[in-house]
Design a protein around this motif. Structure first.
Motif, PDB file in Angstrom:
ATOM      1  N   GLY A 186       0.787  -1.220   0.000  1.00 43.36           N
ATOM      2  CA  GLY A 186       0.000   0.000   0.000  1.00 43.36           C
ATOM      3  C   GLY A 186       0.820   1.271   0.000  1.00 43.36           C
ATOM      4  N   LEU A 187       2.131   1.160  -0.059  1.00 44.86           N
ATOM      5  CA  LEU A 187       2.992   2.343  -0.060  1.00 44.86           C
ATOM      6  C   LEU A 187       2.818   3.111  -1.372  1.00 44.86           C
ATOM      7  CD1 LEU A 187       5.339   3.966   1.262  1.00 44.86           C
ATOM      8  CD2 LEU A 187       6.913   2.442   0.026  1.00 44.86           C
ATOM      9  N   ALA A 188       2.504   4.378  -1.269  1.00 46.58           N
ATOM     10  CA  ALA A 188       2.353   5.214  -2.464  1.00 46.58           C
ATOM     11  C   ALA A 188       3.718   5.445  -3.091  1.00 46.58           C
ATOM     12  CB  ALA A 188       1.707   6.536  -2.102  1.00 46.58           C
ATOM     13  N   ILE A 189       3.767   5.426  -4.404  1.00 44.82           N
ATOM     14  CA  ILE A 189       5.067   5.576  -5.053  1.00 44.82           C
ATOM     15  C   ILE A 189       5.633   6.966  -4.830  1.00 44.82           C
ATOM     16  CG2 ILE A 189       4.265   6.318  -7.338  1.00 44.82           C
ATOM     17  CD1 ILE A 189       6.383   4.140  -8.396  1.00 44.82           C
ATOM     18  N   HIS A 190       4.760   7.977  -4.693  1.00 43.35           N
ATOM     19  CA  HIS A 190       5.296   9.319  -4.427  1.00 43.35           C
ATOM     20  C   HIS A 190       5.903   9.399  -3.034  1.00 43.35           C
ATOM     21  CE1 HIS A 190       2.033  10.708  -1.760  1.00 43.35           C
ATOM     22  NE2 HIS A 190       1.219  10.044  -2.546  1.00 43.35           N
ATOM     23  N   THR A 191       5.390   8.573  -2.114  1.00 42.18           N
ATOM     24  CA  THR A 191       5.979   8.521  -0.776  1.00 42.18           C
ATOM     25  C   THR A 191       7.337   7.832  -0.822  1.00 42.18           C
ATOM     26  OG1 THR A 191       3.785   8.443   0.234  1.00 42.18           O
ATOM     27  CG2 THR A 191       5.640   7.722   1.592  1.00 42.18           C
ATOM     28  N   LEU A 192       7.422   6.733  -1.562  1.00 40.75           N
ATOM     29  CA  LEU A 192       8.695   6.028  -1.723  1.00 40.75           C
ATOM     30  C   LEU A 192       9.762   6.952  -2.292  1.00 40.75           C
ATOM     31  CD1 LEU A 192      10.468   3.424  -1.938  1.00 40.75           C
ATOM     32  CD2 LEU A 192       9.458   3.091  -4.206  1.00 40.75           C
ATOM     33  N   LEU A 193       9.384   7.732  -3.307  1.00 43.32           N
ATOM     34  CA  LEU A 193      10.367   8.545  -4.022  1.00 43.32           C
ATOM     35  C   LEU A 193      10.549   9.942  -3.436  1.00 43.32           C
ATOM     36  CD1 LEU A 193       9.318   7.602  -7.683  1.00 43.32           C
ATOM     37  CD2 LEU A 193      11.146   6.592  -6.298  1.00 43.32           C
ATOM     38  N   ALA A 194       9.759  10.295  -2.428  1.00 45.37           N
ATOM     39  CA  ALA A 194       9.808  11.652  -1.868  1.00 45.37           C
ATOM     40  C   ALA A 194      11.202  12.078  -1.412  1.00 45.37           C
ATOM     41  CB  ALA A 194       8.814  11.770  -0.709  1.00 45.37           C
ATOM     42  N   PRO A 195      12.027  11.184  -0.815  1.00 49.10           N
ATOM     43  CA  PRO A 195      13.351  11.632  -0.371  1.00 49.10           C
ATOM     44  C   PRO A 195      14.337  11.901  -1.516  1.00 49.10           C
ATOM     45  CG  PRO A 195      12.645   9.649   0.804  1.00 49.10           C
ATOM     46  CD  PRO A 195      11.745   9.803  -0.375  1.00 49.10           C
ATOM     47  N   LEU A 196      13.981  11.494  -2.733  1.00 51.81           N
ATOM     48  CA  LEU A 196      14.918  11.593  -3.846  1.00 51.81           C
ATOM     49  C   LEU A 196      14.786  12.919  -4.588  1.00 51.81           C
ATOM     50  CD1 LEU A 196      14.638   7.995  -5.341  1.00 51.81           C
ATOM     51  CD2 LEU A 196      16.048   8.833  -3.448  1.00 51.81           C
ATOM     52  N   ASP A 197      15.885  13.337  -5.166  1.00 54.35           N
ATOM     53  CA  ASP A 197      15.928  14.553  -5.976  1.00 54.35           C
ATOM     54  C   ASP A 197      15.596  14.178  -7.420  1.00 54.35           C
ATOM     55  OD1 ASP A 197      16.492  16.967  -7.222  1.00 54.35           O
ATOM     56  OD2 ASP A 197      18.668  16.640  -7.197  1.00 54.35           O
ATOM     57  N   LEU A 198      14.300  14.255  -7.750  1.00 51.34           N
ATOM     58  CA  LEU A 198      13.849  13.924  -9.093  1.00 51.34           C
ATOM     59  C   LEU A 198      13.435  15.207  -9.813  1.00 51.34           C
ATOM     60  CD1 LEU A 198      11.569  10.778  -8.522  1.00 51.34           C
ATOM     61  CD2 LEU A 198      14.018  10.857  -9.000  1.00 51.34           C
ATOM     62  N   VAL A 199      14.050  15.456 -10.945  1.00 51.94           N
ATOM     63  CA  VAL A 199      13.715  16.639 -11.717  1.00 51.94           C
ATOM     64  C   VAL A 199      12.542  16.311 -12.637  1.00 51.94           C
ATOM     65  CG1 VAL A 199      15.364  16.077 -13.565  1.00 51.94           C
ATOM     66  CG2 VAL A 199      14.657  18.450 -13.214  1.00 51.94           C
ATOM     67  N   GLY A 200      11.644  17.278 -12.826  1.00 54.49           N
ATOM     68  CA  GLY A 200      10.499  17.072 -13.697  1.00 54.49           C
ATOM     69  C   GLY A 200      10.851  17.359 -15.147  1.00 54.49           C
ATOM     70  N   VAL A 201      10.326  16.532 -16.045  1.00 55.68           N
ATOM     71  CA  VAL A 201      10.541  16.695 -17.491  1.00 55.68           C
ATOM     72  C   VAL A 201       9.175  16.781 -18.156  1.00 55.68           C
ATOM     73  CG1 VAL A 201      11.491  15.660 -19.585  1.00 55.68           C
ATOM     74  CG2 VAL A 201      12.707  15.421 -17.408  1.00 55.68           C
ATOM     75  N   PRO A 202       8.812  17.938 -18.722  1.00 59.38           N
ATOM     76  CA  PRO A 202       7.491  18.082 -19.333  1.00 59.38           C
ATOM     77  C   PRO A 202       7.277  17.099 -20.485  1.00 59.38           C
ATOM     78  CG  PRO A 202       8.507  20.228 -18.992  1.00 59.38           C
ATOM     79  CD  PRO A 202       9.576  19.201 -18.750  1.00 59.38           C
ATOM     80  N   ALA A 203       6.080  16.533 -20.525  1.00 63.09           N
ATOM     81  CA  ALA A 203       5.729  15.604 -21.600  1.00 63.09           C
ATOM     82  C   ALA A 203       5.577  16.346 -22.914  1.00 63.09           C
ATOM     83  CB  ALA A 203       4.428  14.883 -21.255  1.00 63.09           C
ATOM     84  N   LEU A 204       5.888  15.669 -24.000  1.00 67.56           N
ATOM     85  CA  LEU A 204       5.649  16.187 -25.332  1.00 67.56           C
ATOM     86  C   LEU A 204       4.395  15.526 -25.883  1.00 67.56           C
ATOM     87  CD1 LEU A 204       9.242  16.123 -26.900  1.00 67.56           C
ATOM     88  CD2 LEU A 204       8.052  18.050 -25.806  1.00 67.56           C
ATOM     89  N   GLY A 205       3.477  16.329 -26.395  1.00 63.76           N
ATOM     90  CA  GLY A 205       2.253  15.779 -26.961  1.00 63.76           C
ATOM     91  C   GLY A 205       1.536  14.903 -25.950  1.00 63.76           C
ATOM     92  N   PRO A 206       1.081  13.703 -26.378  1.00 65.83           N
ATOM     93  CA  PRO A 206       0.314  12.826 -25.485  1.00 65.83           C
ATOM     94  C   PRO A 206       1.155  11.860 -24.658  1.00 65.83           C
ATOM     95  CG  PRO A 206       0.280  11.920 -27.686  1.00 65.83           C
ATOM     96  CD  PRO A 206       1.088  13.203 -27.764  1.00 65.83           C
ATOM     97  N   GLU A 207       2.454  12.100 -24.533  1.00 69.48           N
ATOM     98  CA  GLU A 207       3.321  11.160 -23.814  1.00 69.48           C
ATOM     99  C   GLU A 207       2.786  10.779 -22.436  1.00 69.48           C
ATOM    100  OE1 GLU A 207       8.007  11.699 -24.944  1.00 69.48           O
ATOM    101  OE2 GLU A 207       7.058  13.291 -23.799  1.00 69.48           O
ATOM    102  N   ALA A 208       2.195  11.738 -21.734  1.00 70.17           N
ATOM    103  CA  ALA A 208       1.770  11.493 -20.351  1.00 70.17           C
ATOM    104  C   ALA A 208       0.407  10.827 -20.244  1.00 70.17           C
ATOM    105  CB  ALA A 208       1.742  12.811 -19.574  1.00 70.17           C
TER     106      ALA A 208
END
Length: 204
Positions: free
Chosen positions: A154-176
């Protein structure tokens, strides 16, 4: 921290969800443009040195390993960590993607790897800046924040990754775009990927 020049990576494809809004259909086997969602996902990580698919085994001629997440139906974080644990070799980075994102391409993951240099990883973001289940992460940093088996359920993936330095990359077109409902599937079958997201247009 991901360093320049690191090209070898593994991939974990998350295909073990319940798909309740699709009546429990096996997402990996759903077809778009005559090819299954799993085939689209495997094309997106064609550059990976090793691939683990977290979900029930389905026919494919690709050299991938299938595994069921532990705990069962434990969510994307449990699936990611189960897939990471099944890798036979160690790679500097791991690409992670949901099987229901058919517009991802190999260029998407090259953009993510490029953006991740100097960080713990990078995640694709939608038009509202929300992280999607398409990311790359440094293996050592993922291992450092991984809980034990009991803590994964039940661990949310955003909780798992919260301690990490993840940079956001905007999607192109319908990628997301993902496939959560029958209307999503209908829309996906009528969409064409942004040509800038294609392999030939990647600017590294």
């Amino acid at each position: 921290m991901i360093e320049p020049g690191l090209s070898a990576f593994a991939a974990v494809v998350l295909a073990g969800g319940r798909a309740t809004r699709l009546g429990g259909a096996d997402k990996a086997s759903i077809e778009i443009d005559g090819r299954t969602l799993l085939e689209h996902a495997l094309d997106a990580v064609i550059d990976a040195g090793e691939v683990v698919v977290v979900g029930e085994q389905v026919p494919t001629d690709r050299p991938v390993t299938f595994v069921v997440e532990e705990p069962r139906f434990g969510g994307p974080a449990a699936g990611l960590l189960t897939g990471r644990g099944m890798l036979l070799r160690r790679f500097p980075t791991i690409a992670v993607l949901a099987v229901d994102m058919p517009h991802l391409t190999s260029a998407t993951f090259r953009r993510l790897h490029e953006a991740a240099i100097g960080h713990d990883g990078a995640a694709l973001t939608d038009a509202d800046g929300r992280r999607q289940l398409a990311l790359v992460v440094e293996t050592a940093r993922l291992d450092a924040v991984s809980p034990d088996l009991e803590g994964r359920h039940g661990l949310a993936i955003h909780t798992l990754l919260a301690p990490l330095d993840l940079v956001g990359v905007p999607a192109l077109g319908p990628e997301a775009r993902d496939i959560d409902s029958w209307s999503d599937l209908r829309d996906a079958r009528s969409e064409q990927p942004d040509p800038r997201a294609g392999t030939d247009a990647f600017e590294g």
